[in-house]
Motif scaffolding. Structure first.
Motif, short mmCIF file in Angstrom:
data_model
loop_
_atom_site.label_atom_id
_atom_site.label_comp_id
_atom_site.label_asym_id
_atom_site.label_seq_id
_atom_site.Cartn_x
_atom_site.Cartn_y
_atom_site.Cartn_z
N PHE A 70 -28.62 27.54 -30.11
CA PHE A 70 -27.79 27.29 -31.29
C PHE A 70 -27.34 28.58 -31.97
O PHE A 70 -26.24 28.67 -32.49
N PHE A 97 -19.31 22.33 -26.38
CA PHE A 97 -18.53 23.46 -26.89
C PHE A 97 -17.44 23.01 -27.87
O PHE A 97 -16.79 23.83 -28.49
N GLY A 100 -17.68 21.34 -32.92
CA GLY A 100 -18.06 22.15 -34.08
C GLY A 100 -18.37 23.56 -33.64
O GLY A 100 -18.26 23.89 -32.46
N PRO A 101 -18.78 24.40 -34.61
CA PRO A 101 -19.00 25.82 -34.28
C PRO A 101 -20.18 26.02 -33.33
O PRO A 101 -21.15 25.26 -33.35
N GLY A 102 -20.09 27.05 -32.51
CA GLY A 102 -21.21 27.43 -31.63
C GLY A 102 -21.52 26.40 -30.56
O GLY A 102 -20.71 25.51 -30.27
N ILE A 103 -22.71 26.54 -30.00
CA ILE A 103 -23.16 25.60 -28.97
C ILE A 103 -23.91 24.47 -29.66
O ILE A 103 -24.80 24.73 -30.48
#
Ligand code: SF4
Lengths: 640, 256
Positions: free
Chosen positions: B80, B16, B19-22
């Motif tokens: 993702f 988490f 970086g962005p997102g999963i």
């Protein structure tokens, strides 16, 4: 009172024999003590000293009655106009007696307070359709209380956000109701249903089966929810009780904010809503022959097993299949030197599994259900077919079994594969000795097995395909059952018996000592990430008859959700895309659990999830507390 | 080493914070620097290394073929979504950029977001061909004084500045991450240089965090001395954030 205790009355007997159903039902409606709920908004009570005796045969439980039948109709409108058979006459008697009881309740309320609005609600219930939001809730509560009064257990609630929507909309339009007021009403609804917590609990405190099934898909895969879907979850979160709980049906079109709200609720520790993935479940139901227009109305049996709400008398939780039993029998009875490779081991296992299944089928064949007119009134199909549920009157009716120990079985098989067939460290006889002696003198092997990473619940192709092979074997064997009995039988990977079936059960080569609990649902505390167990569950297919509840059980700390809320929403959406079946989250920190075990007084309201339900931690037997602490500790290792 | 073999110490799924997102984070082995506070000492050497941890032996570093690595990354593709993806970390992921070429191209073609968590002290000429395949750069910002940078971490501050400029001019999505410790990065002259530097890149978000000792078990497992750090308190982190903000630099505290 201990969980589930109920008293029946001598009145129900005549010359040592049980009176017929309608007579007992009439006595109940005429003689139960009428009392107001503690929460005064709704009138709701159960007279626990005057409960129907249901020992005449197998009792229906784990079902969702058709509450909506009393919304568009008064009780008298449900009746046959020209009752020609004994069933129809009994059916009419039940409706009449319900009407009589509604009148008694109205009179009682009037005596106390003439201006009480509930007088008109109960009087209208007899002959007219419902008009307003609160009135509609009161009607469904009345039916619900009668199911408890007649000793049904695990009485499901179902799609109340759908049922109540027209009344909510209408009252909002006319300004009788505001969103804020509706939230308060629903909070009271949760409180009222929680009032008879001990009485309603089945095996363990909290196991009540009271579940609202919210949200749904339309026939084209669109998502249908309304303001009430949100309000039910908000109310559940605000009231913060272990029961009743909600299950949210979701699909790839579910709005993010509804998932987010659900996660907020889960993070408070109540562990609900549970999630069910329509994108996977609906094709299973239609593949089973249920038309899509009914399939979209599915609810669940108490926790997990899908059934068509109000239209089904399916007995989805008849008995658990213990997957470890066949392996244990194999070691006890088989000539082990005949098994020379892993494939042969699996083949032989399946032979033993078939024998187990034969025993399961025999148990099922001998189940005779008692007639149940109240349930027949509130199950679609019975009126039309003029048949009681026990005679197959409901639109749908199948049998279902649950299961335990698939995880232990797979881990044991893969450990044997490695230790016996790959590394040649032990023979199958050595393993037999270790299992029989509960690893006495082989504690080092036991330690090693416990260190092994669990295979069950990993997204390794080999693990998934072996699971599928075993599931498919069971599925095919059970499909044969229809020839024996005419009823179809379903299976799934969820089950409540991971503790009970394990008691006294020999050690197993997954690193489990004699009597230690089996694994819970689809779970894996050794996983490095939750996505792995989701991929595992998504990699399996549940068609044919394999959709009888397949729940991933995740253990998380509250912090994991709260500090990553947006990413957790993405995780749920990813899980839907991956194709999970069902999911529940047990949100708790090991630190809190350990403190609560030491000092229960300090944590009177600590809620945890057990198998398909939530309960107060303090109410749980110690062995369940232990399992939860162990799993929480293992999970936190994952998060660190 | 055969062509296409990528040396990796660990692949962590469902991250988490990278970086962005999963994201799935791939830890590549080998680094051109040697920061004294490094939390991943097992990723510094470019060769596999044996270790012993709680009586157990093992090896840090395993070679993955392109297809093995892709398969592992794609396992979580469903999670993702639009934002998430893969993050290459290390060590210095840019060191293996040549070997990653085909993996990067494939991921890029499949629309999977790629992030690099890098100290960015390898001349851009060496990796510029792949620069466009990479969607996000999570860039360490450590010591900017030329001689100290070279002496303490073995880095090249000029090269770093040139690389940042290169990416910024390309308009790449970037974030600076500053590890704070009293011994080095929090020294007043370094902080001033960092401030001046960040003023040139006001559109780039900044994350600050305290150097931690979570990697100490790994030092032990390699038979190395465990570094000890003076604790950087939350108050200090708050002060630095405030100080940056006064100069119009957007900073977020990442608490580990
Ligand atoms: S750049 Fe990163 S990996 Fe390399 S030594 Fe410094 S902290 Fe460690």
């Amino acid at each position: 009172m201990i969980a589930g205790l109920r008293n029946t009355s001598e009145d129900f007997m005549e010359n040592g024999l049980m009176r017929p159903y309608t007579e007992v039902f009439s006595l109940i409606c005429r003689k139960i003590r009428i009392s107001d709920s503690e929460n005064k908004r709704f009138f709701y009570f159960i007279d626990t000293d005057y409960v129907m005796d249901t020992t005449r045969g197998y009792r229906y439980e784990n079902l969702t009655p058709a509450y909506d039948k009393v919304l568009n109709n008064g009780l008298m409108e449900l009746k046959y106009s020209d009752p020609s058979s004994e069933f129809c006459r009994g059916y009419n008697t039940v409706c009449d007696e319900l009407g009589g009881l509604a009148q008694r309740i109205a009179d009682t309320i009037r005596q106390r307070d003439r201006s009480d609005v509930r007088v008109s609600w109960f009087e209208a219930l007899i002959e007219k359709p419902a008009e307003h939001f609160c009135e509609a809730i009161q009607r469904m509560l009345f039916i619900n209380q009668m199911f408890w009064q007649t000793d049904h257990r695990l009485v499901g609630l179902g799609a109340w956000d759908t049922f109540l929507w027209p009344y909510y909309e209408k009252d909002m339009k006319t300004g009788i109701l505001s969103r804020c007021e509706a939230l308060k009403v629903l909070e009271d609804l949760f409180r009222v249903l929680h009032e008879n917590y001990r009485y309603k609990s089945n095996v363990l405190m909290g196991d009540t089966g009271q579940i609202f099934v919210l949200g749904r898909s339309d026939e084209n895969g669109g998502y249908v929810c309304n303001e009430l879907t949100y309000l039910f979850i908000e109310a559940m979160k605000n009231v913060h009780q272990p029961d009743p709980k909600c299950l949210l049906r979701i699909n790839k079109n579910t709005p993010d904010d509804l998932i987010g709200l659900s996660l907020d609720s889960i993070a408070t520790g109540i562990g609900a809503p549970l999630f069910a993935n329509d994108d996977v479940i609906l094709p299973c139901l239609t593949g089973f022959g249920i038309p899509i227009e009914d399939a979209v109305e599915y609810t669940t049996s108490a926790c997990w097993e899908p059934l068509i709400g109000g239209k089904s008398s399916s007995n989805n939780n008849r008995t658990p299949l213990n997957y470890m039993r066949a392996l244990d029998n194999l070691f006890k009875r088989e000539k082990l030197d005949r098994i020379t490779d892993f494939n042969a081991l699996v083949d032989t296992y399946l032979v033993y599994l078939s024998r187990n299944l034969r025993a399961v089928k025999t148990v099922l064949r001998n189940h005779v259900f008692q007639n149940d007119i109240l349930l027949s009134v509130f199950t679609y199909g019975c009126f039309e077919s003029e048949k009681d549920v026990s005679q197959g009157g409901a639109l749908y009716g199948e049998l279902g079994i649950t299961s335990v120990a698939m995880g232990n079985l797979l881990d044991a098989l893969f450990n044997i594969k490695k230790f016996v067939f790959e590394e040649h460290r032990f023979s199958l006889y050595d393993i037999k000795k270790m299992i029989m002696s509960d690893f006495a003198g082989n504690e080092d092997v036991l330690d090693e097995l416990r260190e092994e990473k669990g295979h069950y619940g990993t997204d390794d192709e080999e693990v998934i395909s072996l699971t599928q092979r075993i599931m498919d074997h069971v599925s095919a064997e059970l499909a044969e059952y229809k020839k024996m009995c005419g009823q179809r039988i379903k299976t799934g990977l969820s089950g409540a018996a991971y503790m009970d079936s394990a008691r006294g059960f020999s050690a197993s080569f997954d690193g489990r000592k004699k009597g230690e609990p089996f694994t819970v649902h689809i779970s894996n505390e050794d996983n490095d990430s939750f996505t792995e167990v989701v991929n595992y569950a998504a990699g399996l297919h549940y068609e044919n008859n394999q959709f009888n509840g397949n729940v991933i059980d995740l253990m998380m700390s509250p912090d994991q959700i709260i500090s990553n809320r947006e990413k957790m929403v993405q995780f749920i959406k990813g899980s839907i895309r991956a194709g999970f079946f069902e999911m529940q989250m047990n949100v708790v920190s090991s630190k809190t659990l350990i403190e609560a075990r030491k000092d229960p007084e300090k944590f009177p309201n600590l809620i945890v999830r057990v198998w398909g339900f939530s309960a107060y931690f303090k109410d749980l037997p110690e062995e369940y507390q232990e399992v939860l602490i162990r799993r929480a500790l293992e999970n936190e290792r994952k998060a660190s | 080493m055969s062509k296409g073999s990528i040396l990796i110490t660990n692949i962590q799924r469902m991250c988490f914070h990278d970086g962005p997102g999963i994201r799935t984070t791939v830890f590549l082995k080998g680094c051109n620097l040697h920061c004294p506070w490094c939390a991943n000492p097992e990723n510094i050497s470019v060769l596999p290394q044996n270790y012993e941890r709680n009586g157990k032996r093992g090896t840090y570093g395993r070679e993955y073929s392109d297809s093995e690595l892709l398969e592992e990354i794609l396992k979580d593709r469903n999670f993702f979504g639009e934002e998430g993806g893969v993050t290459f970390s290390g060590g210095e992921p840019l060191l293996q950029i040549e070997r990653l070429r085909s993996v990067l191209t494939t991921l890029h073609q499949r629309g999977i977001s790629i992030a690099m968590e890098t100290a960015l002290q390898i001349p851009y000429q060496a990796w510029k061909d792949q620069a466009d395949d990479i969607d996000h750069y999570l860039i360490d910002l450590k010591i900017l004084k030329k001689d100290i940078c070279n002496m303490i971490i073995g880095g090249d501050a000029d090269c770093y500045r040139a690389n940042v400029r290169f990416l910024h001019e390309k308009g790449k999505d970037m974030i600076f991450r500053i590890p704070l410790n009293h011994e080095y990065t929090l020294k007043e002259d370094n902080l001033c240089l960092i401030e001046e530097f960040l003023e040139e890149y006001k559109d780039v978000p900044v994350e600050i965090f305290a150097t931690h000792m979570l990697g100490n078990e790994k030092y032990k497992s390699l038979g190395l001395e465990e570094p000890v750090w003076e604790k950087v308190t939350d108050t200090v982190l708050d002060q630095i954030k405030e100080r940056f903000e006064k100069r119009g630099i957007r900073a977020k505290i990442a608490r580990i």
